[in-house]
Motif scaffolding. Sequence first.
Motif, PDB file in Angstrom:
ATOM      1  N   THR A 134       0.713  -1.146   0.014  1.00  0.00           N
ATOM      2  CA  THR A 134       0.098   0.008   0.044  1.00  0.00           C
ATOM      3  C   THR A 134       0.881   1.197   0.031  1.00  0.00           C
ATOM      4  O   THR A 134       2.113   1.037   0.485  1.00  0.00           O
ATOM      5  N   GLU A 135       0.306   2.441  -0.456  1.00  0.00           N
ATOM      6  CA  GLU A 135       1.231   3.791  -0.571  1.00  0.00           C
ATOM      7  C   GLU A 135       1.510   4.128   0.972  1.00  0.00           C
ATOM      8  O   GLU A 135       2.502   4.651   0.962  1.00  0.00           O
ATOM      9  N   PHE A 136       0.737   4.099   1.554  1.00  0.00           N
ATOM     10  CA  PHE A 136       1.073   4.338   3.065  1.00  0.00           C
ATOM     11  C   PHE A 136       2.080   3.673   3.606  1.00  0.00           C
ATOM     12  O   PHE A 136       2.926   4.324   4.414  1.00  0.00           O
ATOM     13  N   LEU A 137       2.174   2.419   3.474  1.00  0.00           N
ATOM     14  CA  LEU A 137       3.386   1.887   4.196  1.00  0.00           C
ATOM     15  C   LEU A 137       4.582   1.606   3.331  1.00  0.00           C
ATOM     16  O   LEU A 137       5.800   1.609   3.465  1.00  0.00           O
ATOM     17  N   THR A 138       4.306   1.906   1.860  1.00  0.00           N
ATOM     18  CA  THR A 138       5.584   2.333   0.972  1.00  0.00           C
ATOM     19  C   THR A 138       6.193   3.575   1.509  1.00  0.00           C
ATOM     20  O   THR A 138       7.397   3.876   1.321  1.00  0.00           O
ATOM     21  N   ARG A 139       5.310   4.436   1.941  1.00  0.00           N
ATOM     22  CA  ARG A 139       6.179   5.939   2.633  1.00  0.00           C
ATOM     23  C   ARG A 139       6.569   5.681   4.089  1.00  0.00           C
ATOM     24  O   ARG A 139       7.665   6.093   4.395  1.00  0.00           O
ATOM     25  N   GLN A 140       5.819   5.002   4.991  1.00  0.00           N
ATOM     26  CA  GLN A 140       6.160   4.753   6.158  1.00  0.00           C
ATOM     27  C   GLN A 140       6.723   3.554   6.231  1.00  0.00           C
ATOM     28  O   GLN A 140       6.527   2.438   6.883  1.00  0.00           O
TER      29      GLN A 140
ATOM     30  N   LEU B   3      -2.513  -3.558  13.791  1.00  0.00           N
ATOM     31  CA  LEU B   3      -2.528  -4.052  12.351  1.00  0.00           C
ATOM     32  C   LEU B   3      -3.858  -3.587  11.761  1.00  0.00           C
ATOM     33  O   LEU B   3      -4.105  -2.883  10.583  1.00  0.00           O
ATOM     34  N   VAL B   4      -4.974  -3.143  12.854  1.00  0.00           N
ATOM     35  CA  VAL B   4      -6.162  -2.607  12.236  1.00  0.00           C
ATOM     36  C   VAL B   4      -6.021  -1.445  11.920  1.00  0.00           C
ATOM     37  O   VAL B   4      -6.674  -0.669  10.918  1.00  0.00           O
ATOM     38  N   ALA B   5      -5.123  -0.672  12.783  1.00  0.00           N
ATOM     39  CA  ALA B   5      -5.119   0.745  12.580  1.00  0.00           C
ATOM     40  C   ALA B   5      -4.221   1.212  11.420  1.00  0.00           C
ATOM     41  O   ALA B   5      -4.703   2.044  10.756  1.00  0.00           O
ATOM     42  N   VAL B   6      -3.083   0.303  11.065  1.00  0.00           N
ATOM     43  CA  VAL B   6      -2.534   0.342   9.930  1.00  0.00           C
ATOM     44  C   VAL B   6      -3.183   0.328   8.569  1.00  0.00           C
ATOM     45  O   VAL B   6      -3.276   1.073   7.693  1.00  0.00           O
ATOM     46  N   ALA B   7      -4.164  -0.904   8.677  1.00  0.00           N
ATOM     47  CA  ALA B   7      -5.029  -1.103   7.600  1.00  0.00           C
ATOM     48  C   ALA B   7      -6.057   0.148   7.279  1.00  0.00           C
ATOM     49  O   ALA B   7      -6.080   0.515   6.376  1.00  0.00           O
ATOM     50  N   GLY B   8      -6.550   0.723   8.572  1.00  0.00           N
ATOM     51  CA  GLY B   8      -7.323   1.795   8.407  1.00  0.00           C
ATOM     52  C   GLY B   8      -6.910   2.868   7.697  1.00  0.00           C
ATOM     53  O   GLY B   8      -7.324   3.571   6.846  1.00  0.00           O
ATOM     54  N   PHE B   9      -5.558   3.477   8.001  1.00  0.00           N
ATOM     55  CA  PHE B   9      -4.835   4.304   7.751  1.00  0.00           C
ATOM     56  C   PHE B   9      -4.474   4.272   5.997  1.00  0.00           C
ATOM     57  O   PHE B   9      -4.599   5.078   5.313  1.00  0.00           O
ATOM     58  N   SER B  10      -4.265   2.822   6.025  1.00  0.00           N
ATOM     59  CA  SER B  10      -3.804   2.527   4.632  1.00  0.00           C
ATOM     60  C   SER B  10      -4.955   2.741   3.465  1.00  0.00           C
ATOM     61  O   SER B  10      -5.029   3.350   2.478  1.00  0.00           O
ATOM     62  N   VAL B  11      -6.377   2.390   4.038  1.00  0.00           N
ATOM     63  CA  VAL B  11      -7.307   2.489   3.263  1.00  0.00           C
ATOM     64  C   VAL B  11      -7.751   3.920   3.081  1.00  0.00           C
ATOM     65  O   VAL B  11      -8.180   4.545   2.078  1.00  0.00           O
ATOM     66  N   ALA B  12      -7.853   4.650   4.235  1.00  0.00           N
ATOM     67  CA  ALA B  12      -7.928   6.218   4.251  1.00  0.00           C
ATOM     68  C   ALA B  12      -6.963   6.835   3.296  1.00  0.00           C
ATOM     69  O   ALA B  12      -7.467   7.673   2.593  1.00  0.00           O
ATOM     70  N   ASP B  13      -5.841   6.605   3.238  1.00  0.00           N
ATOM     71  CA  ASP B  13      -4.894   7.352   2.273  1.00  0.00           C
ATOM     72  C   ASP B  13      -5.043   6.835   0.953  1.00  0.00           C
ATOM     73  O   ASP B  13      -4.802   7.918   0.236  1.00  0.00           O
ATOM     74  N   LYS B  14      -5.597   5.522   0.751  1.00  0.00           N
ATOM     75  CA  LYS B  14      -5.887   5.492  -0.845  1.00  0.00           C
ATOM     76  C   LYS B  14      -7.090   6.152  -0.904  1.00  0.00           C
ATOM     77  O   LYS B  14      -7.197   6.823  -2.268  1.00  0.00           O
ATOM     78  N   ILE B  15      -8.337   6.293  -0.367  1.00  0.00           N
ATOM     79  CA  ILE B  15      -9.483   7.288  -0.578  1.00  0.00           C
ATOM     80  C   ILE B  15      -9.046   8.748  -0.746  1.00  0.00           C
ATOM     81  O   ILE B  15      -9.460   9.290  -1.711  1.00  0.00           O
ATOM     82  N   THR B  16      -8.217   9.332  -0.041  1.00  0.00           N
ATOM     83  CA  THR B  16      -7.551  10.641  -0.009  1.00  0.00           C
ATOM     84  C   THR B  16      -6.893  10.656  -1.394  1.00  0.00           C
ATOM     85  O   THR B  16      -7.031  11.710  -2.005  1.00  0.00           O
ATOM     86  N   LYS B  17      -5.962   9.990  -1.761  1.00  0.00           N
ATOM     87  CA  LYS B  17      -5.328   9.772  -2.945  1.00  0.00           C
ATOM     88  C   LYS B  17      -6.217   9.933  -4.001  1.00  0.00           C
ATOM     89  O   LYS B  17      -5.842  10.713  -5.074  1.00  0.00           O
ATOM     90  N   ASN B  18      -7.046   9.081  -4.117  1.00  0.00           N
ATOM     91  CA  ASN B  18      -8.169   8.710  -5.268  1.00  0.00           C
ATOM     92  C   ASN B  18      -8.854  10.031  -5.457  1.00  0.00           C
ATOM     93  O   ASN B  18      -9.223  10.792  -6.590  1.00  0.00           O
ATOM     94  N   LYS B  19      -9.457  10.798  -4.226  1.00  0.00           N
ATOM     95  CA  LYS B  19     -10.155  11.987  -4.236  1.00  0.00           C
ATOM     96  C   LYS B  19      -9.280  13.143  -4.824  1.00  0.00           C
ATOM     97  O   LYS B  19      -9.610  13.870  -5.602  1.00  0.00           O
ATOM     98  N   GLU B  20      -7.757  13.202  -4.424  1.00  0.00           N
ATOM     99  CA  GLU B  20      -7.123  14.105  -4.954  1.00  0.00           C
ATOM    100  C   GLU B  20      -7.012  14.047  -6.524  1.00  0.00           C
ATOM    101  O   GLU B  20      -6.748  15.102  -7.390  1.00  0.00           O
ATOM    102  N   LYS B  21      -6.710  12.876  -7.006  1.00  0.00           N
ATOM    103  CA  LYS B  21      -6.718  12.536  -8.405  1.00  0.00           C
ATOM    104  C   LYS B  21      -7.882  12.973  -9.076  1.00  0.00           C
ATOM    105  O   LYS B  21      -8.009  13.605 -10.201  1.00  0.00           O
ATOM    106  N   ASN B  22      -8.930  12.691  -8.279  1.00  0.00           N
ATOM    107  CA  ASN B  22     -10.357  13.077  -9.302  1.00  0.00           C
ATOM    108  C   ASN B  22     -10.517  14.527  -9.380  1.00  0.00           C
ATOM    109  O   ASN B  22     -11.090  15.182 -10.174  1.00  0.00           O
ATOM    110  N   THR B  23      -9.835  15.191  -8.109  1.00  0.00           N
ATOM    111  CA  THR B  23     -10.185  16.815  -8.343  1.00  0.00           C
ATOM    112  C   THR B  23      -9.239  17.389  -9.196  1.00  0.00           C
ATOM    113  O   THR B  23      -9.643  18.357  -9.947  1.00  0.00           O
ATOM    114  N   MET B  24      -8.011  16.780  -9.428  1.00  0.00           N
ATOM    115  CA  MET B  24      -7.131  17.288 -10.438  1.00  0.00           C
ATOM    116  C   MET B  24      -7.655  17.190 -11.803  1.00  0.00           C
ATOM    117  O   MET B  24      -7.375  17.901 -12.753  1.00  0.00           O
ATOM    118  N   SER B  25      -8.286  16.049 -11.919  1.00  0.00           N
ATOM    119  CA  SER B  25      -8.728  15.576 -13.223  1.00  0.00           C
ATOM    120  C   SER B  25      -9.939  16.333 -13.640  1.00  0.00           C
ATOM    121  O   SER B  25     -10.418  16.636 -14.913  1.00  0.00           O
TER     122      SER B  25
END
Length: 524
Positions: free
Chosen positions: A115-121, A502-524
Motif C-alpha cells: 500500500t502507498e501508506f506503508l511504502t512511505r512509512q 494492524l487494524v489501525a495500519v489497515a485503516g490508515f492505508s484505506v483512508a490514505d488510498k481514498i484521499t489519494k483517489n479524491k485528489e486525483k479526481n479533483t485534479m482531473s
Amino acid sequence: MLGISGLLTASTLIYTKLGLIEWISLIPLMLFLIDDGKTADLRKRGIYGYGFFFFFCYYVVTYHWFFNLYPLDWIAGMTPAAAIIVCMLACVGLSILYALFGATVLLITKVMLRTEFLTRQKLLRPFVIAAMWAVYEWWQTFGWWGVPWARLAVGQTYYIVGVQTASLFGPFFITFALVLVNALISQAITERANISSVRVLSCIAVGILVFQYGVGTVLYFTDRDSDSTVRVAAVQGNLDSNEKWDANSTRITIETYTKYTLEAAEKGATIVVWPESAFPYQVSESNSMGLLCSNLAKQAGVTILVGAFTKNDDGQELNSLICVLPDGSFHETVYSKQRLVPFGEFVPMREFFSTVVPPLAELVMTDDDFAPGEGPNIISTSGINIGGLVCFDSIYEELTRQSVLSGAQIICLGTNDAWFSRSAARYIHNSQAQLRAIESGRYIARAANTGASMIINSKGEIISELEPLTDGVLVEDICVNDNLTLYTRIGNLCVYLMIAFLVAVAGFSVADKITKNKEKNTMS
C-alpha cells in the motif's frame, strides 16, 4: 534461499542450542517481503506460492517425527501399507495444511506492505510483519486444527535468559521480537544507501536484543520463589506403547509403579506424579485398579496423581489425573485433559475421514472418542493447590495460566510421549513445558511414560531429568509459589495490542488510498 530459511529456522526448534540463529535465519523471507524491487512483478499467486514453499519447508522439519510412529503396530488391523499412508498424511498433510495458512498470512502481509501508506512509512513495515506472525501463532491455539507446536519461542529455550520476558508478556512477544529483529535487519539492507535510516533501524534492532537479554537477566536473577517447598516425585515407567495397551502387561505396570512410588516415599516425597495413562483403564474407588492405587498410597504414605481414564456423567471417557490420598481415599477433584489430540483421542469430522481416509479414523486409542475435560479443576490437598496438565495441554499457554489464576501453586504434568521414541517431537514437547513454567512462575513436575521426565523450576530451567527410554524416578523439593507473573495477570494483552495496531495500519492505508483517489479526481 526461502527454503533454506525455513529449514534453518525450524531446526532451532529441535536443536535449541542453535537458537541464536533464529535472530537472523528469517532474513531471506523478510527480504522477500520488504524488497519491493525484487518482487514488484510478482502477482498474488506467485507471492502465495513462495510463501507456501517457505512454510512447507518450515513445518515439514518440525513434523518429520511422525515417521517415527511407523509401523503403528499397536493399532489393531493396521497394515504396513496403511501405516505408511498415515505417517505420510500426518507429516506431509499437516505441513501442507499449515503451509496453506502461513502462505495466506504472508500474502496478506505483502498486500499491506504494497500500500502507498506503508511504502512511505517504511519504519512501520517491520512492525507489521512481526505483528502478523505473532497473531498467526496465537490464532493457532483455536479450533481442533489449531496445534501451536512450531512456535518460534521454542527455539530460544536453551538460552533461558532470553525467554524470561515470557513472564511479562507471554510467548507471542518473543515471536514478535524475533521476527522484528529479522525484519529490521532486512529493512536496513534494502535501505543501505540511506545511512540515517540504517542507523535508526539498527538502533531499534539492538534495543530489542538488549531488552530481551538485559531485562531477561534481571528477571532471571530476581528471586521470586516462595520459601515454602514440597517434595515431589515424577515416575518414568518406560513401558512401550505396544506393551502398555496389552492386558498381559498389567503385572509389569503394577510392579514398576509400585517399585518407584515406594522408592520416592523412602526419599521423602509426599506427592508422586505418574505419567498420562500409566494405567490405560478406567480407575475408580470401586474397581480393582482403584483398590491397588489406594493400597499403594496407604503403604507409601504419599499422595499419588494417577494417569488413567475416568467417565463423565454422560458415560464418555476422559483422559485424567486422579488424586489418591495417603489414607487411600480418592480426592473428589479430578483433572481431565482439556485439549485432546486430533486423530489420537478423537476424530474430527468423523464421517468424512472415515469415508475418505479410513486409517486416520482408526488411530483413536479406544473404541469411542474421548471427551474433553472442563476447567482447571485444582486439586487441593495438605495445604497445597495442585494444577494438572495432561500431555497436549502443555502446548497451550492459556490452560496453565487459567490453572494459576484458579489458585495452582505447583503444576503436575502427566504425559505419554512413548509415540515419540527418540524423535525431535520429544524435545519440542519438553521445551513447551519450559515456556509454561516461565510464563506462570510455577515449578512443573513432568512425568513422562518413556521420558523425558523432568522437574522444571519457575525460570524454565530443568533442574532434574531422566534420560528418555529409561525407567526411574525423580525426587526434588519444589517451591510452592503464590505470586502471579505479569503475564498471568494480563494474559495475551500484547497480542490484542498487535491486532489493534494492524487494524489501525489497515485503516490508515484505506483512508490514505481514498484521499489519494479524491485528489486525483479533483485534479482531473
